[in-house]
Design a protein around this motif. Structure first.
Motif, PDB file in Angstrom:
ATOM      1  N   GLN A   1     -27.478   2.913 -20.974  1.00 26.70           N
ATOM      2  CA  GLN A   1     -27.712   4.072 -21.837  1.00 26.70           C
ATOM      3  C   GLN A   1     -26.674   4.126 -22.954  1.00 26.70           C
ATOM      4  OE1 GLN A   1     -27.649   7.505 -19.282  1.00 26.70           O
ATOM      5  NE2 GLN A   1     -29.349   6.800 -18.028  1.00 26.70           N
ATOM      6  N   LEU A   2     -25.414   3.918 -22.603  1.00 25.41           N
ATOM      7  CA  LEU A   2     -24.340   3.988 -23.595  1.00 25.41           C
ATOM      8  C   LEU A   2     -24.442   2.845 -24.606  1.00 25.41           C
ATOM      9  CD1 LEU A   2     -21.447   4.970 -21.171  1.00 25.41           C
ATOM     10  CD2 LEU A   2     -22.586   6.456 -22.833  1.00 25.41           C
ATOM     11  N   LEU A   3     -24.892   1.677 -24.158  1.00 29.75           N
ATOM     12  CA  LEU A   3     -25.137   0.573 -25.088  1.00 29.75           C
ATOM     13  C   LEU A   3     -26.271   0.922 -26.048  1.00 29.75           C
ATOM     14  CD1 LEU A   3     -24.831  -2.383 -22.559  1.00 29.75           C
ATOM     15  CD2 LEU A   3     -23.327  -2.023 -24.519  1.00 29.75           C
ATOM     16  N   ALA A   4     -27.338   1.504 -25.502  1.00 31.96           N
ATOM     17  CA  ALA A   4     -28.469   1.876 -26.350  1.00 31.96           C
ATOM     18  C   ALA A   4     -28.105   2.964 -27.350  1.00 31.96           C
ATOM     19  CB  ALA A   4     -29.634   2.337 -25.468  1.00 31.96           C
ATOM     20  N   GLU A   5     -27.180   3.837 -26.944  1.00 27.18           N
ATOM     21  CA  GLU A   5     -26.741   4.925 -27.825  1.00 27.18           C
ATOM     22  C   GLU A   5     -25.717   4.458 -28.855  1.00 27.18           C
ATOM     23  OE1 GLU A   5     -25.208   7.809 -25.092  1.00 27.18           O
ATOM     24  OE2 GLU A   5     -27.152   8.064 -24.083  1.00 27.18           O
TER      25      GLU A   5
ATOM     26  N   GLU B   1     -40.722   2.200 -20.252  1.00 22.80           N
ATOM     27  CA  GLU B   1     -41.223   3.062 -21.331  1.00 22.80           C
ATOM     28  C   GLU B   1     -41.551   4.460 -20.818  1.00 22.80           C
ATOM     29  OE1 GLU B   1     -41.515  -1.039 -22.707  1.00 22.80           O
ATOM     30  OE2 GLU B   1     -42.157  -0.061 -20.850  1.00 22.80           O
ATOM     31  N   GLN B   2     -41.843   4.567 -19.524  1.00 21.29           N
ATOM     32  CA  GLN B   2     -42.166   5.863 -18.938  1.00 21.29           C
ATOM     33  C   GLN B   2     -40.921   6.648 -18.544  1.00 21.29           C
ATOM     34  OE1 GLN B   2     -45.032   5.323 -15.776  1.00 21.29           O
ATOM     35  NE2 GLN B   2     -46.297   3.947 -17.016  1.00 21.29           N
ATOM     36  N   ALA B   3     -39.752   6.015 -18.645  1.00 14.83           N
ATOM     37  CA  ALA B   3     -38.487   6.689 -18.323  1.00 14.83           C
ATOM     38  C   ALA B   3     -37.434   6.256 -19.339  1.00 14.83           C
ATOM     39  CB  ALA B   3     -38.036   6.340 -16.907  1.00 14.83           C
ATOM     40  N   ALA B   4     -37.834   6.223 -20.618  1.00 13.65           N
ATOM     41  CA  ALA B   4     -37.007   5.613 -21.655  1.00 13.65           C
ATOM     42  C   ALA B   4     -35.671   6.304 -21.850  1.00 13.65           C
ATOM     43  CB  ALA B   4     -37.776   5.586 -22.979  1.00 13.65           C
ATOM     44  N   ALA B   5     -35.588   7.598 -21.548  1.00 10.80           N
ATOM     45  CA  ALA B   5     -34.324   8.315 -21.697  1.00 10.80           C
ATOM     46  C   ALA B   5     -33.307   7.879 -20.652  1.00 10.80           C
ATOM     47  CB  ALA B   5     -34.557   9.817 -21.606  1.00 10.80           C
ATOM     48  N   VAL B   6     -33.780   7.322 -19.557  1.00 13.87           N
ATOM     49  CA  VAL B   6     -32.895   6.887 -18.468  1.00 13.87           C
ATOM     50  C   VAL B   6     -32.705   5.379 -18.490  1.00 13.87           C
ATOM     51  CG1 VAL B   6     -32.524   6.926 -15.975  1.00 13.87           C
ATOM     52  CG2 VAL B   6     -33.737   8.822 -17.078  1.00 13.87           C
TER      53      VAL B   6
ATOM     54  N   ASP C   1     -35.657  -1.586 -24.231  1.00 17.49           N
ATOM     55  CA  ASP C   1     -35.243  -2.846 -24.834  1.00 17.49           C
ATOM     56  C   ASP C   1     -34.220  -3.557 -23.956  1.00 17.49           C
ATOM     57  OD1 ASP C   1     -35.185  -4.781 -26.997  1.00 17.49           O
ATOM     58  OD2 ASP C   1     -33.183  -4.027 -27.423  1.00 17.49           O
ATOM     59  N   TRP C   2     -33.274  -2.817 -23.427  1.00 15.51           N
ATOM     60  CA  TRP C   2     -32.265  -3.409 -22.552  1.00 15.51           C
ATOM     61  C   TRP C   2     -32.873  -3.826 -21.210  1.00 15.51           C
ATOM     62  CZ3 TRP C   2     -27.596  -5.079 -23.927  1.00 15.51           C
ATOM     63  CH2 TRP C   2     -27.055  -4.595 -25.128  1.00 15.51           C
ATOM     64  N   ILE C   3     -33.740  -2.989 -20.642  1.00 17.07           N
ATOM     65  CA  ILE C   3     -34.332  -3.308 -19.344  1.00 17.07           C
ATOM     66  C   ILE C   3     -35.162  -4.582 -19.437  1.00 17.07           C
ATOM     67  CG2 ILE C   3     -35.915  -2.514 -17.552  1.00 17.07           C
ATOM     68  CD1 ILE C   3     -33.201  -1.030 -17.662  1.00 17.07           C
ATOM     69  N   HIS C   4     -35.962  -4.732 -20.478  1.00 19.11           N
ATOM     70  CA  HIS C   4     -36.797  -5.927 -20.604  1.00 19.11           C
ATOM     71  C   HIS C   4     -35.967  -7.189 -20.759  1.00 19.11           C
ATOM     72  CE1 HIS C   4     -40.438  -3.682 -20.556  1.00 19.11           C
ATOM     73  NE2 HIS C   4     -40.254  -3.085 -21.733  1.00 19.11           N
ATOM     74  N   ARG C   5     -34.765  -7.060 -21.293  1.00 24.48           N
ATOM     75  CA  ARG C   5     -33.927  -8.240 -21.509  1.00 24.48           C
ATOM     76  C   ARG C   5     -33.018  -8.577 -20.330  1.00 24.48           C
ATOM     77  NH1 ARG C   5     -30.700  -7.806 -26.816  1.00 24.48           N
ATOM     78  NH2 ARG C   5     -30.623  -5.571 -26.380  1.00 24.48           N
ATOM     79  N   LEU C   6     -33.109  -7.806 -19.249  1.00 20.79           N
ATOM     80  CA  LEU C   6     -32.244  -8.072 -18.098  1.00 20.79           C
ATOM     81  C   LEU C   6     -32.556  -9.397 -17.417  1.00 20.79           C
ATOM     82  CD1 LEU C   6     -31.907  -4.575 -16.387  1.00 20.79           C
ATOM     83  CD2 LEU C   6     -30.139  -5.846 -17.624  1.00 20.79           C
ATOM     84  N   VAL C   7     -33.742  -9.939 -17.620  1.00 19.88           N
ATOM     85  CA  VAL C   7     -34.064 -11.224 -16.984  1.00 19.88           C
ATOM     86  C   VAL C   7     -33.370 -12.397 -17.678  1.00 19.88           C
ATOM     87  CG1 VAL C   7     -36.258 -10.493 -15.995  1.00 19.88           C
ATOM     88  CG2 VAL C   7     -36.181 -11.371 -18.346  1.00 19.88           C
ATOM     89  N   GLY C   8     -32.611 -12.125 -18.724  1.00 23.41           N
ATOM     90  CA  GLY C   8     -31.841 -13.171 -19.389  1.00 23.41           C
ATOM     91  C   GLY C   8     -30.468 -13.355 -18.759  1.00 23.41           C
ATOM     92  N   ASP C   9     -29.861 -14.496 -19.024  1.00 21.16           N
ATOM     93  CA  ASP C   9     -28.486 -14.779 -18.595  1.00 21.16           C
ATOM     94  C   ASP C   9     -27.552 -14.188 -19.644  1.00 21.16           C
ATOM     95  OD1 ASP C   9     -25.938 -15.942 -18.144  1.00 21.16           O
ATOM     96  OD2 ASP C   9     -26.864 -17.689 -17.187  1.00 21.16           O
TER      97      ASP C   9
END
Length: 339
Positions: free
Chosen positions: A72-76, A241-246, A250-258
């Protein structure tokens, strides 16, 4: 949704007394199957494991709580991955260590704290700041609680409240995880963990020694939760997308990366990575907790598994569990892929 081999493997853990009991959930798209097997406790007397009981999640606290607040803090824009942590934690004196290093366990922080479990919170805090960066810095993933303890203190410095309060306010409450807490009110609703000479039977209080001392200021352990609440968390991870405030999509989808510094150490932000080949090669997120807890999340296939035990009851470390646990996860990954 059958998963017969996975459920049989879970039953064997109980039948062979590797763990007292198992609570689980299998998530496949919109379908969810939950189950409860075995006992909640074996001492001081046997106690049947009931649906809805609360588990000490141990290190799942890192990814469910501390990492989520960090994302969240990264996204903010209030944090950046490659900022030195000394910007917020001046008592840490090595400015080579960044937020990325903490999140991916590539900080290389090492050191020995004499009589660690006998220190009070002030003494332990001071001692943790005396640890140093060793030879694995910046290239090798070495899992260590200190990374997420420091991350928790960084969050506290940014938000002006202890990390566990931030997790409650920013994650648990908005996701509707109403049975998740750092301070269980009813110990008998919690499955017990180990029996120790110092604390006796640990039930309804955090098992982790550092978490027990640091309490609200510990970002590496301390969260208690249930299968149903973790299903809510996993479903939110699968549909950010259904809990985007939490869960910033964008960050969640990229978690599968190293996300390690060189991109080759095999670790995401917080989460560990494993690979599956079906239907095409892709990565799956997973994380475990010392007490016997485990999450597996496959965003591509919209599948997840919640796996909760109290394998440290009545005594830790219960090493046979580790091989058996890995076998269960392997069975699940193969079965969900239709192998």
């Amino acid at each position: 949704m059958a998963y017969q081999a996975t459920k049989a493997a879970l039953q064997r853990l109980v039948d062979e007394h590797v763990v007292p009991g198992v609570s689980y959930a299998l998530i496949d798209g919109d379908q969810v199957e939950t189950g409860t097997l075995g006992l909640a406790a074996v001492v001081p007397q046997p106690e049947t494991l009931a649906p809805g009981m609360t588990y000490d999640l141990a290190s799942l606290t890192k990814v469910v709580g501390t990492l989520t607040v960090t994302l969240q803090l990264l996204a903010e824009g209030r944090l950046t991955l490659d900022a030195p942590i000394t910007r917020w934690l001046p008592d840490w004196t090595d400015d080579r260590v960044t937020v990325r290093h903490l999140l991916t366990h590539t900080s290389g922080i090492v050191g020995y704290i004499p009589h660690r479990n006998q220190l009070n919170a002030t003494e332990l805090t001071k001692a943790l700041y005396t640890l140093h960066v060793g030879p694995t810095f910046n290239w090798k993933m070495v899992y260590a609680d200190v990374n997420y303890i420091l991350m928790g203190w960084l969050i506290e410095a940014l938000l002006g409240e202890p990390v566990q309060l931030a997790i409650k306010r920013r994650v648990l409450v908005p996701l509707g995880m109403i049975h998740s807490t750092f301070t269980p009110m009813n110990a008998m609703q919690c499955v017990p963990t180990a029996v120790t000479p110092e604390r006796g039977l640990i039930r309804g209080a955090v098992h982790d020694p550092k978490g027990y001392v640091l309490q609200r200021r510990c970002g590496s352990a301390g969260l208690f939760s249930t299968v149903d609440d973790l299903v809510r968390f996993c479903q939110a991870m699968l549909h950010p997308e259904q809990a985007a405030a939490v869960l910033p999509p964008d960050w969640i989808h990229r978690l599968v990366g190293d996300w390690t510094p060189d991109g080759h150490a095999g670790r995401s932000l917080g989460w560990a990575l494993t690979a599956t080949q079906w239907p095409t090669p892709h990565r799956v997120l997973w994380h475990s907790g010392f007490t016997g807890t485990y999450l597996v999340i496959d965003p591509q296939q919209q599948q997840a598994m919640v796996f909760l035990t109290n394998r440290v009851h009545p005594q830790a470390p219960n090493l046979p569990y580790l091989d058996q646990r890995n076998a269960v996860i392997g069975t699940y990954l193969a079965e969900k892929a239709g192998v």
